[in-house]
Design an enzyme around this catalytic site. Sequence first.
Site, short mmCIF file in Angstrom:
data_model
loop_
_atom_site.label_atom_id
_atom_site.label_comp_id
_atom_site.label_asym_id
_atom_site.label_seq_id
_atom_site.Cartn_x
_atom_site.Cartn_y
_atom_site.Cartn_z
N HIS A 57 154.59 36.98 60.32
CA HIS A 57 154.81 35.73 60.06
C HIS A 57 154.15 35.42 59.05
O HIS A 57 152.80 35.05 59.08
CB HIS A 57 154.37 34.93 61.16
CG HIS A 57 154.62 33.72 61.55
ND1 HIS A 57 156.17 33.07 61.47
CD2 HIS A 57 153.85 32.45 61.27
CE1 HIS A 57 155.88 31.76 61.54
NE2 HIS A 57 154.50 31.39 61.46
N ARG A 209 160.68 21.47 68.86
CA ARG A 209 160.23 20.08 68.27
C ARG A 209 161.41 20.04 67.46
O ARG A 209 161.75 18.73 67.19
CB ARG A 209 158.76 20.03 67.69
CG ARG A 209 157.87 19.99 68.84
CD ARG A 209 156.40 19.86 68.09
NE ARG A 209 155.82 21.00 67.31
CZ ARG A 209 155.85 21.27 66.19
NH1 ARG A 209 156.18 20.32 65.30
NH2 ARG A 209 155.52 22.42 65.34
N HIS A 269 153.22 32.93 67.70
CA HIS A 269 152.02 31.97 68.37
C HIS A 269 152.12 32.30 70.01
O HIS A 269 151.32 32.84 70.59
CB HIS A 269 151.61 30.50 68.10
CG HIS A 269 151.78 30.31 66.52
ND1 HIS A 269 150.78 30.99 65.94
CD2 HIS A 269 152.43 29.68 65.87
CE1 HIS A 269 150.86 30.71 64.64
NE2 HIS A 269 151.74 29.91 64.48
N ASP A 320 150.68 34.00 58.43
CA ASP A 320 151.03 32.58 58.73
C ASP A 320 150.45 31.79 57.59
O ASP A 320 151.23 31.77 56.70
CB ASP A 320 150.24 32.29 59.88
CG ASP A 320 150.99 30.73 60.63
OD1 ASP A 320 151.67 30.03 59.70
OD2 ASP A 320 150.55 30.41 61.72
#
Length: 454
Positions: A57, A209, A269, A320
Amino acid sequence: MAQTLFAKQALLPTGWVSQVRLHWDASGNFTHIETDAIPSAYEVQHGFVSPGMTNLHSHAFQRAMAGMTEIAGEGPDSFWTWRDLMYRYALAISPEQMQAIAAQLYSECLRHGYTSVCEFHYVHRAPDGAFYADIAETAKQVIAAANLTGMGISMLPVLYSYADFKQLPLREDQRRFNTNVEQILNIISALDGQRNAQVEVGVAPHSLRAASTDQIRELVAAMPAGRPIHIHIAEQMREVNACVAATGKRPVELLFDTQTVDERWCLVHATHLTQHEVASMAVSKSVAGICTSTEGNLGDGFFELPDYIAAHGRFGIGTDSHASQSVVEEIRWLEYGQRLKQQGRNIASVKGQRRVADFLWQQCLLGGAQASGRNVGYLQNGCRADFIIFDDQHPNLQNIDAADVLSSVVFTGNDNLIRDVYVGGQQVVEAGRHREQTQINANYVRCMQQLRQL
């Protein structure tokens, strides 16, 4: 032309094996793993060789922000205040700067043990919100950085349509991310010519989202078989609570109720899970994408690692936002975070493997390889010849048994014990230095001078 390398000890799928000769072909794939080999008189004998790790990621452009957001505001700071600063950077960066930043990041990741990256790429549009003439312009710049550095890459164009649950419209400062399903499929199509043994192209709905469940279902159905699918999920409790308020379900619960989640998926996550959600992820054979340094930097929380291991869940590591670029730091703090939470020691172990570093290293190799959708992560025939060579002349590794190598690498000090790195059979790091490091560093410094003047 076929090439070989002799390892006194090599980390094969079964564990450390002595006297191993690795063989690979001109295309960069292993053709033969020779055990019980006898070194010839002219052959260099390397001490400890491991497969390279997949960084599952990455948001490459955020490397430019590292260290720039560690100043307390007037009120409480959180992921959400950090995100506002990140948006300001995202609005300023040009495609050429994206390449310079990504090249710096990837060269650092290579020097610290990563040989593949999954790039969760969502800055698709120009700063004014229009698409570039080539709809895949920014993604191609990032792939160019991977090609320059030698990093294997799984490019994941991100579907990003909404600002929050209930399909709220995007904010003005999110305009560079704005995409619908058709546009993402067009980007993927435009990247088709980039695919090769070093480059895969998958997809990433940003989150529940930012993409509706109907959009995600449509996008996944349109993807070619076997391509990786990544999504952010349940990173912050505010996100979990908003999902419950909007849908009556927690994020992982909603995902499994509306999608067919399988081995192609990486759930990034997944910090906040119920026991039922832990079980659902494990049974699905998807990969949990744990990004310990970023989760610590942003105050996300702790992944439910002991329960997930007990359920035989698959997992890997990623950097990340790139507060760190180190395999060792991600793995070390994956374990240390659990020790702090559980108030105990040696948390990440199973009956068949009591050595914590070995268990975590092997599991992250497997999970990262699966999440990449590429044939990496193993020293075995048919896989990419991606491997790292530890510095067996360093005091931490001299005269040490192979069984203790990974414990020493992960849990002793901060020196980088990775000496040489090969990707696709090509040496990209020698004696701790990337082959293009001087030019990459110069390009990055120039890029940062420009950004800091904004």
